[in-house]
Design a protein around this motif. Structure first.
Motif, PDB file in Angstrom:
ATOM      1  N   LYS A 706       0.922  -1.165  -0.089  1.00 57.75           N
ATOM      2  CA  LYS A 706       0.082  -0.059   0.113  1.00 57.75           C
ATOM      3  C   LYS A 706       0.997   1.297   0.064  1.00 57.75           C
ATOM      4  CE  LYS A 706      -2.843   2.553   3.253  1.00 57.75           C
ATOM      5  NZ  LYS A 706      -3.108   2.753   4.654  1.00 57.75           N
ATOM      6  N   GLU A 707       2.001   1.361   0.731  1.00 59.51           N
ATOM      7  CA  GLU A 707       2.798   2.367   1.008  1.00 59.51           C
ATOM      8  C   GLU A 707       3.531   2.475  -0.350  1.00 59.51           C
ATOM      9  OE1 GLU A 707       5.713   2.085   4.040  1.00 59.51           O
ATOM     10  OE2 GLU A 707       7.126   3.404   2.885  1.00 59.51           O
ATOM     11  N   ILE A 710       1.016   4.125  -2.679  1.00 61.70           N
ATOM     12  CA  ILE A 710       0.806   5.876  -2.073  1.00 61.70           C
ATOM     13  C   ILE A 710       2.026   6.455  -2.833  1.00 61.70           C
ATOM     14  CG2 ILE A 710       0.411   7.323  -0.442  1.00 61.70           C
ATOM     15  CD1 ILE A 710      -0.681   5.121   1.022  1.00 61.70           C
ATOM     16  N   PRO A 793      -0.030   2.067 -10.832  1.00 56.88           N
ATOM     17  CA  PRO A 793      -0.165   2.333  -9.462  1.00 56.88           C
ATOM     18  C   PRO A 793      -1.704   2.046  -8.811  1.00 56.88           C
ATOM     19  CG  PRO A 793       0.667   4.292 -10.481  1.00 56.88           C
ATOM     20  CD  PRO A 793       0.413   3.195 -11.513  1.00 56.88           C
ATOM     21  N   ALA A 794      -2.796   2.246  -9.997  1.00 55.57           N
ATOM     22  CA  ALA A 794      -3.702   1.841  -9.543  1.00 55.57           C
ATOM     23  C   ALA A 794      -4.234   0.668  -9.216  1.00 55.57           C
ATOM     24  CB  ALA A 794      -4.996   2.231 -10.968  1.00 55.57           C
ATOM     25  N   LEU A 797      -2.969   0.217  -5.768  1.00 53.98           N
ATOM     26  CA  LEU A 797      -3.641   0.812  -4.620  1.00 53.98           C
ATOM     27  C   LEU A 797      -4.985  -0.391  -4.588  1.00 53.98           C
ATOM     28  CD1 LEU A 797      -3.547   4.642  -4.891  1.00 53.98           C
ATOM     29  CD2 LEU A 797      -2.824   3.084  -3.103  1.00 53.98           C
ATOM     30  N   LYS A 798      -5.293  -0.943  -5.412  1.00 55.51           N
ATOM     31  CA  LYS A 798      -6.594  -1.788  -5.263  1.00 55.51           C
ATOM     32  C   LYS A 798      -6.439  -2.663  -4.300  1.00 55.51           C
ATOM     33  CE  LYS A 798      -8.393  -2.399  -9.597  1.00 55.51           C
ATOM     34  NZ  LYS A 798      -7.885  -3.128 -10.715  1.00 55.51           N
ATOM     35  N   GLU A 800      -5.544  -2.419  -1.488  1.00 59.24           N
ATOM     36  CA  GLU A 800      -6.333  -1.779  -0.347  1.00 59.24           C
ATOM     37  C   GLU A 800      -7.716  -1.922  -0.196  1.00 59.24           C
ATOM     38  OE1 GLU A 800      -6.388   0.478   3.362  1.00 59.24           O
ATOM     39  OE2 GLU A 800      -5.134  -1.059   2.636  1.00 59.24           O
TER      40      GLU A 800
END
Lengths: 800, 232
Positions: A706-707, A710, A793-794, A797-798, A800
């Protein structure tokens, strides 16, 4: 339920092939190390443990604190004295083993037989070996009786009954076969082919250390008190002699007040092998324990890193009513399955590695033999259980602890427990592998240095022939003449010391201008130096033209001149021999010798020992070897002629000869083997460390996915992310390297210090290995990270 | 400012292809406040990710102030994003192990802004958002509303021309939610373009223009004439 769990476990194994392979492989390497150690320990513990009477059998030895060593070689006078004074002793025997061999003859059959053990008649009262034929109680009663193994009997007598028949020892003395030794029920500390009665020379005294001493004590004897008692008895008898050798104080009481003075000690015979290998066992246990724990930890990291793939399954199972306990046991069964595979794989690895291990430890361990022993099998099962729990318990609790609501929503993050421990263990793996690699490089350099060293002579030109008959030495002139008539034999000399073969040697006390030293002496003939290819740099060689050379002259080496710090030429100086040389009794004591020559230092003792000061006597009579210098181009035909000639020189003894080059190779061979073993260890530890690194990177990635997402969103490039993740591991690696440098430095310094002839510590190796390890680490991490985060990146992030 | 032409996105799994976006045409002018609404899976978040360069379209063109972005490399996209776009997420997406200050400063750090200037700009924005007293705290020590304010501060720190907000009030109670929406309005009033995805009619009422999506396509558009009326 168990069957269902097993089925699911199997499917998981098959579905994640790469994951399962690294997991099982890593564990297998760790378990192999452990099994190897277990085998070695079981093997050592089995020595002289096959008869209950061994528990009362002890070997006597001297704790030589002054020299920081334990010495099992004792004076032949000790046992008879102790038998008189100690009622605790039920039986005792001296043992003197000759492993290199003596010439035995029956009719025309002449064989150099090894493992000839000389003992007292009471040997069988102490050692519970059985006879297949003959009477244990009387077999060794006659001073010229002998007991042989069936194998030896077959060699000399074929299918005839050997009992009562004679075997001639060394063409001098007949011994009568009075017993056939039954094979021992288990391994023993004493290798025996022939048992004969011991013959102690009349001149042997308290300063003569050559006999192993075994006692059988009455049950219940306090061994500590017994050791103190025999120490007192020993010093009562021997102190006056010993104090001269060791430069102890005149007053014995004063010496005994020294906190760590030399003392006799007894050690139980079954524990002997373990005791001898104590340090080895300790290091092996420690190494194998660390490797197993590290392998388990790697396994745990991998499991946790892969837990997402299981999280949903767990959530659904829990939502459908699975209890935590049943999930925990399901995951433990999966671990058990993998560990079982790992044990099977490790058996294959052990089988492959055993030959090398046996060579290194001088043992003869066979895996199959132990696989049928219930004790060993139960230890393996115990190991399997322990490894399963160690590797599987944390992931099992971790996985079964997922909260169904969160998991089904797709939230997996579970904090950062145990990260410190994980990092520590990974660092430990780095430390091991870097240490081994540094050690490997340094050992290789030293070995190569020795292989290419200039010895001061050409070993391939020098051949040694063993002199077996006393009369040969007395006929030096004749033998030399005969040998020199063979074409291509250039020089011939005699000596009592063979370079790179003989280890001990003769020492006695010498004085020059008041300074007394305990120095090595070697008996040689004239022309010995020429035959060796060594150069006399001052004075002359012994000469036939100067008869007094054999009674009044010595030659010394350069080291002797340096040891006494002699100014100007040493030639002409007088050296006093303060103590009888053991075998020569005819000289007045003390006796003065004049130095007639100084020989350039040449290496005879191998690379560990430096060049000692040596005194050479002109004494061909005491020689054990004839030394030949010959043209190596014609070596085969020359040796054929020499063999033919030797039949006339020593008709009773078949020729035994060896090239110095061969002996020299054997000296180097030991380090060649060491190098190979370290190589194996280096490879193993690197593999484990890399598996560990991959596991921790995977774990870390999972935790920080996750980090990372981000960071990518707010502008971090792939390079930034790689840098961040690499920095974390590189920090660990560098700290580990510092520790490894230290450990490797200490180990390698003591390794190199074993050699008087050594390379200077190659400091550049340390940073080079560190840089290589850093590059390898960066490559591994970057590959793993890039594979994980190359997505958009999408997608990250998914997560999460 | 934003001009999307015939934009499509297809998700591929082993054998199945799912069209997430089909032939999207959309223009957003500078200074607009646009809300994208629609049921779950209609493609609104995918659209937002593509606008934010977090995801790449399968086909179509994406122009930003006349510059074509659809063919950029990952590196160029990162640079463009850092310079022009700020993100606000439903789940805040703060990094737990960094402090409030460090979280906010992250975009500046990656943009290569020097430490002194980073410090100054973070301090300024913390003061603006009433977070100065929380500067040294970690996200887990903050309330949901505070965390979202930190996330907004991080989105704003690079002075982006475009703010993308994905359900910015989804994890907040109504009071905190309203606070966040007011902040977005203030930003918009100051000239920043805002594009927001939400399920909430209430939140959508703050924006000037609402786009409705269904099955990967834009179905209708609605303009709020009187934004302030929605606040009642």
């Amino acid at each position: 339920m168990f069957r269902t769990n097993l089925k699911i476990a199997w499917r998981n194994l098959v579905n994640n092939k790469i994951y399962s392979t690294t997991n099982i492989g890593g564990l297998a390497v760790g378990i192999s190390a452990f099994i190897m150690m277990l085998l070695y320990q079981t093997h050592l513990a089995s020595f002289d443990a096959w008869d209950s009477s061994f528990k009362n059998v002890y070997e006597i030895r001297i704790q030589e604190h002054s020299k920081n060593r334990v010495n099992e070689d004792l004076s032949p006078l000790l046992i008879p004295l102790l038998q008189q004074k100690c009622p605790e002793i039920e039986a005792a025997t001296r043992v003197n083993s000759n492993s290199s061999g003596e010439l035995l003859r029956v009719g025309d059959i002449r064989i150099y037989q090894g493992d000839i053990v000389s003992v007292d008649s009471t040997f069988f009262e102490v050692y519970p070996l059985q006879l297949k034929e003959g009477n244990r109680n009387t077999a060794l009663n006659d001073p010229h009786s002998m007991v042989i193994t069936e194998e030896v009997a077959k060699k000399f007598f074929g299918n005839q009954n050997p009992m009562g028949k004679a075997i001639r020892f060394d063409e001098t003395q007949d011994y009568i076969v009075t017993g056939i030794l039954a094979p021992a029920k288990g391994p023993t500390n004493i290798d025996i082919s022939v048992l004969k009665r011991i013959k102690v020379p009349g001149w042997a005294g308290w300063g003569n250390f050559a006999y192993n001493c075994f006692v059988k004590l009455k049950p219940g004897t306090n061994t500590k008190l017994f050791a103190e008692k025999i120490t007192n008895i020993y010093f009562d008898a021997a102190y006056d002699i010993l104090k001269r050798w060791y430069k102890w104080p005149d007053d014995r009481k004063q010496y005994m007040r020294i906190p760590k003075h030399d003392a006799l000690d007894v050690i139980n015979v079954p524990a002997l092998s373990l005791e001898h290998a104590k340090m080895q066992l300790f290091v092996l246990s420690l190494l194998s324990a660390v490797i197993v724990v590290v392998a388990c930890m790697n396994f745990t990291n991998q499991s946790i890193a892969n837990s997402d793939s299981r999280a949903k399954e767990i959530g659904i199972r829990k939502a459908l009513g699975a209890m935590r306990g049943s999930l925990t046991s399901q995951f433990l069964i999966e671990t058990l399955l993998q560990c079982t595979f790992a044990v099977l794989v490790s058996f294959i690895l052990v089988e492959l590695l055993l030959p090398a291990f046996n060579q290194l430890t001088w043992s003869d361990i066979k895996l199959l033999k132990y696989c049928t022993q219930p004790g060993f099998v139960s230890k393996i099962l115990l190991t399997l259980a322990a490894v399963t729990l160690l590797a599987g318990i944390y992931p099992a609790f971790y996985l079964s602890g997922y909260k169904p609501v969160l998991v089904l929503k797709g939230i997996f993050d579970r904090g950062t427990g145990g990260m410190l421990l994980r990092r520590f263990l990974l660092s430990l793996q780095f430390v091991f592998s870097v240490t081994f690699v540094i050690a490997l490089v340094i050992i290789s350099r030293q070995t190569s240095f020795m292989q290419h060293y200039d010895l001061g002579f050409k070993p391939e030109e020098v051949t040694y022939i063993q002199i077996k008959e006393d009369s040969t030495g007395a006929h030096f002139d004749y033998v030399q003449q005969q040998l020199l008539q063979i074409p291509h034999v250039k020089k011939v000399g005699f000596t009592d010391f063979a370079p790179f073969v003989d280890e001990g040697g003769n020492y006695t006390l010498y004085s020059y201008q008041g300074a007394q030293k305990d120095l090595r002496f070697i008996n040689i003939s004239r022309d010995f130096f020429a035959a060796m290819g060594a150069t006399i740099i001052d004075g002359r060689d012994f000469s036939a033209a100067t008869p007094s050379d054999s009674t009044q002259s010595i030659i010394v080496n350069e080291a002797f001149v340096h040891a006494y710090n002699m100014k100007g030429s040493a030639v002409g100086q007088l050296v006093t021999e303060d103590f009888y040389r053991v075998s020569s009794t005819s000289k007045p004591n003390p006796h003065q010798y004049r130095i007639v020559g100084v020989v350039k230092d040449f290496m005879i003792l191998g690379f560990e020992k430096g060049i000692e000061p040596i005194i050479f006597y002109n004494n061909a009579k005491s020689a054990y070897y004839a030394v030949l210098k010959s043209d190596q181009r014609y070596i085969n035909e020359t040796m054929r002629s020499v063999t033919a000639l030797w039949k006339n020189v020593e008709p009773a003894h078949p020729i035994l000869m060896s090239n110095v080059k061969n002996s020299f190779s054997k000296v180097i061979g030991l380090y060649d083997r060491l190098q190979k073993v370290v190589y194996v260890f280096a490879v193993v530890t690197i593999i484990i460390a890399l598996v560990g690194l991959l596991a921790l990177v995977a774990y870390n990635l999972k935790r920080r996915m996750k980090e990372i997402g981000i960071r990518k969103v707010v502008g971090a490039s792939l390079g930034d992310i790689l840098q961040m993740l690499n920095a974390e591991f590189l920090g660990l690696l560098l700290v580990a390297n510092l520790f490894a440098w230290f450990i490797a430095y200490v180990l390698m310094r003591s390794f190199l210090n074993e050699f008087e002839y050594r390379i200077p510590m190659p400091y550049f190796v340390f940073p080079v290995v560190t840089i290589c390890s850093a590059v390898l680490t960066i490559v591994i991490i970057s590959m793993r990270v890039m594979k994980a985060i190359r997505t958009t990146p999408a997608e990250v992030l998914k997560y999460e | 400012m934003i001009d999307l032409r015939q934009l499509s996105k297809i998700y591929r799994t082993d054998r199945v292809e799912t069209a997430a976006l089909t032939n999207i045409n959309l223009k957003v002018a500078a200074g607009e406040f646009v809300t994208i609404m629609g049921s779950s899976g209609c493609g609104k978040s995918t659209l937002l990710n593509i606008i934010g360069l977090l995801d790449a379209p399968a086909a179509g063109e994406y122009h930003f102030n006349g510059k074509a972005l659809h063919g950029l490399s990952e590196k160029e996209k990162t640079a463009f994003r850092t310079a022009n776009i700020g993100f606000i997420f439903q789940s805040f997406n703060l990094i737990d192990r960094l402090t409030v200050t460090e979280n906010i400063a992250l975009p500046l750090y990656y943009a290569g802004v020097d430490a002194a200037e980073r410090k100054e700009r973070v301090a300024k924005i913390l003061a603006q958002l009433n977070l100065s007293h929380r500067a040294a705290h970690h996200p887990k020590q903050l309330s949901g509303g505070q965390q979202q304010r930190v996330a907004i501060a991080r989105a704003l720190i690079g002075k982006p021309r475009l703010i993308l907000a994905d359900e910015p009030t989804g994890n907040l109670d109504s009071a905190n939610g309203n606070g966040v929406m007011e902040m977005l309005c203030d930003l918009n009033d100051a000239g920043t373009t805002v594009i927001m995805v939400t399920h909430s009619q209430h939140d959508a009422g703050f924006s000037k223009r609402i786009i409705y999506m269904k099955d990967g396509q834009i179905v209708t558009e609605k303009f709020n004439r009187n934004v302030s009326a929605a606040l009642v």
